[in-house]
Design a protein around this motif. Structure first.
Motif, PDB file in Angstrom:
ATOM      1  N   VAL A 179       0.850  -1.182   0.000  1.00 14.37           N
ATOM      2  CA  VAL A 179       0.000   0.000   0.000  1.00 14.37           C
ATOM      3  C   VAL A 179       0.886   1.232   0.000  1.00 14.37           C
ATOM      4  O   VAL A 179       1.764   1.384   0.856  1.00 14.37           O
ATOM      5  CB  VAL A 179      -0.938   0.028   1.214  1.00 14.37           C
ATOM      6  CG1 VAL A 179      -1.850   1.250   1.138  1.00 14.37           C
ATOM      7  CG2 VAL A 179      -1.753  -1.251   1.311  1.00 14.37           C
ATOM      8  N   GLY A 180       0.640   2.129  -0.963  1.00 14.78           N
ATOM      9  CA  GLY A 180       1.391   3.367  -1.055  1.00 14.78           C
ATOM     10  C   GLY A 180       0.499   4.572  -0.861  1.00 14.78           C
ATOM     11  O   GLY A 180      -0.197   4.695   0.147  1.00 14.78           O
ATOM     12  N   MET A 181       0.468   5.457  -1.849  1.00 10.44           N
ATOM     13  CA  MET A 181      -0.246   6.726  -1.724  1.00 10.44           C
ATOM     14  C   MET A 181      -1.758   6.534  -1.624  1.00 10.44           C
ATOM     15  O   MET A 181      -2.395   5.971  -2.495  1.00 10.44           O
ATOM     16  CB  MET A 181       0.066   7.601  -2.939  1.00 10.44           C
ATOM     17  CG  MET A 181      -0.680   8.909  -2.952  1.00 10.44           C
ATOM     18  SD  MET A 181      -0.419   9.794  -4.502  1.00 10.44           S
ATOM     19  CE  MET A 181      -1.554  11.164  -4.265  1.00 10.44           C
ATOM     20  N   LEU A 182      -2.337   7.029  -0.527  1.00  9.97           N
ATOM     21  CA  LEU A 182      -3.778   7.072  -0.310  1.00  9.97           C
ATOM     22  C   LEU A 182      -4.115   8.516   0.023  1.00  9.97           C
ATOM     23  O   LEU A 182      -3.666   9.034   1.046  1.00  9.97           O
ATOM     24  CB  LEU A 182      -4.192   6.137   0.820  1.00  9.97           C
ATOM     25  CG  LEU A 182      -3.768   4.668   0.678  1.00  9.97           C
ATOM     26  CD1 LEU A 182      -4.148   3.890   1.926  1.00  9.97           C
ATOM     27  CD2 LEU A 182      -4.403   4.034  -0.556  1.00  9.97           C
ATOM     28  N   SER A 183      -4.916   9.166  -0.809  1.00  9.43           N
ATOM     29  CA  SER A 183      -5.012  10.619  -0.730  1.00  9.43           C
ATOM     30  C   SER A 183      -5.997  11.154   0.294  1.00  9.43           C
ATOM     31  O   SER A 183      -5.923  12.318   0.668  1.00  9.43           O
ATOM     32  CB  SER A 183      -5.379  11.187  -2.110  1.00  9.43           C
ATOM     33  OG  SER A 183      -6.618  10.645  -2.550  1.00  9.43           O
ATOM     34  N   ASP A 184      -6.955  10.333   0.755  1.00 12.53           N
ATOM     35  CA  ASP A 184      -7.926  10.857   1.712  1.00 12.53           C
ATOM     36  C   ASP A 184      -8.465   9.748   2.604  1.00 12.53           C
ATOM     37  O   ASP A 184      -8.213   8.566   2.394  1.00 12.53           O
ATOM     38  CB  ASP A 184      -9.071  11.582   0.995  1.00 12.53           C
ATOM     39  CG  ASP A 184      -9.834  10.693   0.019  1.00 12.53           C
ATOM     40  OD1 ASP A 184     -10.278   9.600   0.430  1.00 12.53           O
ATOM     41  OD2 ASP A 184      -9.986  11.088  -1.146  1.00 12.53           O
ATOM     42  N   SER A 185      -9.228  10.152   3.628  1.00 14.58           N
ATOM     43  CA  SER A 185      -9.719   9.215   4.634  1.00 14.58           C
ATOM     44  C   SER A 185     -10.674   8.180   4.056  1.00 14.58           C
ATOM     45  O   SER A 185     -10.678   7.019   4.484  1.00 14.58           O
ATOM     46  CB  SER A 185     -10.419   9.983   5.755  1.00 14.58           C
ATOM     47  OG  SER A 185      -9.504  10.791   6.460  1.00 14.58           O
ATOM     48  N   ASP A 186     -11.497   8.571   3.092  1.00 14.73           N
ATOM     49  CA  ASP A 186     -12.451   7.627   2.505  1.00 14.73           C
ATOM     50  C   ASP A 186     -11.737   6.483   1.806  1.00 14.73           C
ATOM     51  O   ASP A 186     -12.136   5.315   1.925  1.00 14.73           O
ATOM     52  CB  ASP A 186     -13.376   8.348   1.520  1.00 14.73           C
ATOM     53  CG  ASP A 186     -14.384   9.259   2.212  1.00 14.73           C
ATOM     54  OD1 ASP A 186     -14.610   9.077   3.419  1.00 14.73           O
ATOM     55  OD2 ASP A 186     -14.933  10.148   1.535  1.00 14.73           O
ATOM     56  N   VAL A 187     -10.694   6.801   1.054  1.00 12.42           N
ATOM     57  CA  VAL A 187      -9.932   5.766   0.359  1.00 12.42           C
ATOM     58  C   VAL A 187      -9.202   4.877   1.364  1.00 12.42           C
ATOM     59  O   VAL A 187      -9.148   3.647   1.203  1.00 12.42           O
ATOM     60  CB  VAL A 187      -8.952   6.401  -0.648  1.00 12.42           C
ATOM     61  CG1 VAL A 187      -7.999   5.351  -1.210  1.00 12.42           C
ATOM     62  CG2 VAL A 187      -9.719   7.066  -1.787  1.00 12.42           C
ATOM     63  N   ILE A 188      -8.644   5.486   2.401  1.00  6.96           N
ATOM     64  CA  ILE A 188      -7.978   4.682   3.446  1.00  6.96           C
ATOM     65  C   ILE A 188      -8.959   3.703   4.064  1.00  6.96           C
ATOM     66  O   ILE A 188      -8.653   2.520   4.252  1.00  6.96           O
ATOM     67  CB  ILE A 188      -7.379   5.609   4.521  1.00  6.96           C
ATOM     68  CG1 ILE A 188      -6.200   6.393   3.945  1.00  6.96           C
ATOM     69  CG2 ILE A 188      -6.931   4.795   5.744  1.00  6.96           C
ATOM     70  CD1 ILE A 188      -5.689   7.496   4.850  1.00  6.96           C
ATOM     71  N   HIS A 189     -10.159   4.177   4.367  1.00  6.35           N
ATOM     72  CA  HIS A 189     -11.182   3.304   4.952  1.00  6.35           C
ATOM     73  C   HIS A 189     -11.529   2.156   4.007  1.00  6.35           C
ATOM     74  O   HIS A 189     -11.642   0.993   4.440  1.00  6.35           O
ATOM     75  CB  HIS A 189     -12.441   4.119   5.267  1.00  6.35           C
ATOM     76  CG  HIS A 189     -13.582   3.292   5.761  1.00  6.35           C
ATOM     77  ND1 HIS A 189     -13.613   2.734   7.024  1.00  6.35           N
ATOM     78  CD2 HIS A 189     -14.737   2.894   5.150  1.00  6.35           C
ATOM     79  CE1 HIS A 189     -14.732   2.041   7.175  1.00  6.35           C
ATOM     80  NE2 HIS A 189     -15.432   2.126   6.058  1.00  6.35           N
ATOM     81  N   SER A 190     -11.689   2.453   2.718  1.00 10.05           N
ATOM     82  CA  SER A 190     -12.029   1.423   1.747  1.00 10.05           C
ATOM     83  C   SER A 190     -10.938   0.378   1.621  1.00 10.05           C
ATOM     84  O   SER A 190     -11.208  -0.832   1.569  1.00 10.05           O
ATOM     85  CB  SER A 190     -12.303   2.062   0.380  1.00 10.05           C
ATOM     86  OG  SER A 190     -13.486   2.837   0.414  1.00 10.05           O
TER      87      SER A 190
END
Length: 289
Positions: A97-108
């Protein structure tokens, strides 16, 4: 009490039964239009080290060797659709896992990792590009810490990233790196590879591989080059690739360190762009041509 062990050359890495399975590695990260970091670097590193790469793109960047001029985030819904497509068909052994731009994507991403339970998870908490550009929204750091990092077999922060994760000043020397070991353990990952590449005044590039009750010191001579774009992406992807091939974690980390060192050693053989060029992912192949 932390125990330090100076790493000897890795002569015979340990393999387990996974060595007979196609080593499929999923990289979940952003796209670098310049090809030096992100998904592009991940696929190159996984391929060069013997894995099979598949990908889920979380963001698009307008980026080259001189910097990032734009970021377009992919919706969390489409990130989940990509994840379902990959996991429902491919036997993914390791996830990087690399770049995750926001909280929603991190949660998903965290939700789907829990759902599909890949055997290994490597998290590179990408926050800042080599050029200094911010790649992760500050509001998403808490989500990263609470939802994703505890799922990781190893996280691979550099010094600025470690600083942002635990709220301390960026370490300026190896002693200050050592001083934050316990705080990094409290992030919840099974292990931490704290990368010391930002200690530019040091003659060596020294990383600390931090386990639950041990610390292993991994050191290599510092290479004098400006072509270091994508080093963190490359290292974390190589570690995931070696894990998928059946290497135990310590061996995978050491092999990853050896791989990125050689990719940096041979970086100046490439002439790419006007700024911080990429490392040479296929140095072995290039030497044979």
């Amino acid at each position: 009490m932390s125990t330090f062990v100076t790493t000897a050359p890795l002569a015979s890495p340990v393999l387990n039964k996974l060595s007979t399975i196609t080593p499929i590695v999923l990289t979940i990260a952003g796209s670098d239009s310049g090809g030096g970091a992100g998904i592009q670097a991940d696929i190159k590193a996984i391929s060069a080290t013997g894995g099979y790469a598949c990908s889920v793109i979380t963001a698009l960047t307008a980026q080259n060797t001189q910097g990032v001029t734009g970021i377009y985030s992919i919706s969390s819904e489409f990130v989940e659709q990509q994840l379902d497509a990959v996991f429902s068909d491919l036997n993914v052994i390791a996830v990087k896992v690399g770049m995750l731009s926001d909280s929603d994507v991190i949660h998903s991403v965290a939700k789907k990792i829990k759902q599909y339970s890949p055997q290994y998870v490597v998290v590179d908490p990408v926050m800042v590009a080599t050029s200094g550009d911010l790649l992760l929204q500050a509001s998403a750091i808490d989500s990263l810490k609470s939802e994703l990092l505890p799922l990781a077999d190893v996280i691979t922060p550099n010094l600025p990233e470690a600083s942002a994760l635990i709220g301390v000043k960026v370490p300026k020397n190896e002693g200050e790196m050592t001083a934050i070991i316990d705080e990094l353990r409290q992030l919840g990952a099974k292990s931490v590879l704290l990368k010391g590449g930002h200690l530019e005044e040091s003659t060596n590039s020294t990383d600390l591989f931090i386990g639950a009750d041990s610390v292993e010191r991994l050191s290599a001579a510092r290479i004098n080059t400006h072509n270091t774009h994508g080093t963190g992406c490359t290292l974390s992807s190589a570690i995931a690739s070696y894990l998928a091939q059946g290497y135990e974690l310590h061996a995978a980390v050491r092999l990853g360190k050896e791989y990125i060192t050689q990719a940096i050693v041979h970086a100046d053989e490439l002439i790419i762009g006007k700024g911080h060029g990429p490392v040479n992912h296929f140095f072995d192949r290039n030497k044979a041509i």
